[in-house]
Design an enzyme around this catalytic site. Structure first.
Site, short mmCIF file in Angstrom:
data_model
loop_
_atom_site.label_atom_id
_atom_site.label_comp_id
_atom_site.label_asym_id
_atom_site.label_seq_id
_atom_site.Cartn_x
_atom_site.Cartn_y
_atom_site.Cartn_z
N TYR A 52 41.17 -73.31 -7.74
CA TYR A 52 42.15 -72.78 -6.77
C TYR A 52 42.55 -73.88 -5.78
O TYR A 52 43.73 -74.17 -5.59
CB TYR A 52 41.49 -71.60 -6.06
CG TYR A 52 42.21 -71.04 -4.86
CD1 TYR A 52 43.41 -70.34 -4.98
CD2 TYR A 52 41.66 -71.15 -3.58
CE1 TYR A 52 44.05 -69.79 -3.87
CE2 TYR A 52 42.28 -70.60 -2.46
CZ TYR A 52 43.48 -69.93 -2.61
OH TYR A 52 44.10 -69.38 -1.50
N LYS A 88 46.20 -75.89 -5.52
CA LYS A 88 47.00 -75.81 -4.28
C LYS A 88 47.31 -77.23 -3.80
O LYS A 88 48.43 -77.53 -3.38
CB LYS A 88 46.22 -75.06 -3.20
CG LYS A 88 46.13 -73.57 -3.43
CD LYS A 88 47.39 -72.86 -2.98
CE LYS A 88 47.23 -71.35 -2.93
NZ LYS A 88 48.45 -70.64 -2.57
#
Ligand SMILES: NC(=O)c1ccc[n+]([C@@H]2O[C@H](COP(=O)([O-])OP(=O)(O)OC[C@H]3O[C@@H](n4cnc5c(N)ncnc54)[C@H](O)[C@@H]3O)[C@@H](O)[C@H]2O)c1
Length: 330
Positions: free
Chosen positions: A144, A148
């Site tokens: 994650y 990002k």
């Protein structure tokens, strides 16, 4: 009148942002695929256009608008919520970031990318200028965070070679009314347990430090960045004044809700499985945002907790959810 796209517009942050922008008279388009939405499409259909689909599927449809501003918030989210998407998070994050960037470029829209404080991969008080290192342990949360970060880098580099107007925001532990416990978010988990009279389960010894930022302060920050003069900024958004240990947060929830629930210390891996990870301390350094924006966080932790308690108290149907048991099979 401005035309504004919010991806993830039925989510926790997206729905609060939609409320604010609708009040300000913006013409809104919300895109959401209903994976972790907190609002229903029908709640917003009378104030704006709602497209129930994945960002990945509606590129052509979105190209038919002329957006002045694009808030790209759609994402897999949550300390436990991301686990079930292991191996898919990177693709979805980078692809949707790329779609939002291309749309903004082709329409000359201003773009705001929602990143995360997890990109720092470190503990402590975190300033935008510290290095974001990629550790060798490939956890799901790293997928994650790294995705990002890759999206941030790609968009900011694109802006170096084009006239893309883009800013990146790294929020720290957003909390407040409407956030649901399902993704593993701690405040709604505690509030639901307190109101149900069941034990508040604190992970480890509860000494983990977080600074919770009210969603309404985050929304004010997002709008301040979007409407400001500058492009190509990376900004933390958070409220260091709300720094608290998780054990103290549990005690505060019990006190404010008037609950008789006990507080129990547990191992989160027993609930969420071996993939679960969390950092010990994450506090934002927000000097950069304070110096560059007309923005100051307004909501104390006590106010956020009390408004969240009232939110769940007025919606008893939400107290029946059992997020921990649901996630325990992961
Ligand atoms: N909540 C936090 O504490 C926090 C902290 C740091 C960063 N963020 C970032 O802020 C943003 C908003 O987070 P949130 O708390 O509102 O989460 P949320 O899960 O409530 O909202 C995200 C919304 O996006 C939708 N969605 C997910 N993937 C999609 C896709 N491919 N196409 C269309 N819709 C999609 C979901 O259904 C959901 O409604 C996210 O980008 C998140 O990474 C949140």
């Amino acid at each position: 009148m401005k035309t504004v796209l919010i991806t993830g517009g039925l989510g926790f942050v997206g729905s609060h942002l939609a409320d604010r922008l609708a009040q300000e008279g913006c013409k809104l388009v919300l895109v959401d695929n209903l994976t972790t939405n907190v609002a229903a499409p029908e709640d917003y259909r009378n104030v704006c256009e709602v497209i129930v689909d994945s960002v990945e599927n509606c590129q052509e449809r979105l190209s038919g608008y002329r957006f002045d501003e694009i808030y790209h918030l759609a994402s897999h989210v949550g300390p436990a919520g991301v686990l079930q998407h292991a191996g898919e998070i990177a693709r979805a994050t980078i692809l949707t970031g790329d779609i939002a960037t291309k749309l903004a470029l082709s329409q000359k829209s201003r773009l705001l990318l929602a990143s995360t404080s997890e990109v720092y991969g470190q503990t402590g008080t975190l300033h935008e200028d510290i290095d974001c290192v990629v550790p060798s342990k490939y956890t799901v949360r790293l997928e994650y965070a790294a995705a990002k970060l890759t999206s941030e880098i790609a968009a900011l580099n694109k802006a170096r070679v084009s006239d893309l107007f883009v800013n990146v925001v790294r929020p720290f532990n957003i909390a407040g009314p409407r956030q649901l416990p399902d993704g593993g978010f701690v405040l709604p988990r505690f509030v639901v347990a307190a109101l149900n009279g069941t034990p508040l389960t604190v992970f480890g010894d509860g000494s983990q430090i977080r600074a919770f930022t009210d969603v309404r302060d985050i929304v004010a920050g997002l709008i301040a960045i979007m409407t400001g003069a500058k492009s190509n900024m990376v900004l933390n958004l958070g409220n260091p004044a709300n720094e608290v240990s998780i054990l103290k947060l549990a005690q505060l929830v019990v006190q404010i809700s008037g609950s008789r629930s006990d507080i129990e210390l547990i191992d989160p891996k027993d609930l969420f499985g071996p993939l679960y990870e969390e950092g010990t301390e994450r506090v934002p350094d927000v000097e950069k945002a304070l110096s560059r924006l007309e923005w100051r966080p307004q909501f104390s932790l006590e106010r956020t907790v009390s408004d969240t308690v009232e939110y769940f108290r007025s919606r008893p149907e939400l107290l029946r959810t059992q997020p921990l048991e649901t996630a325990a099979s992961l």
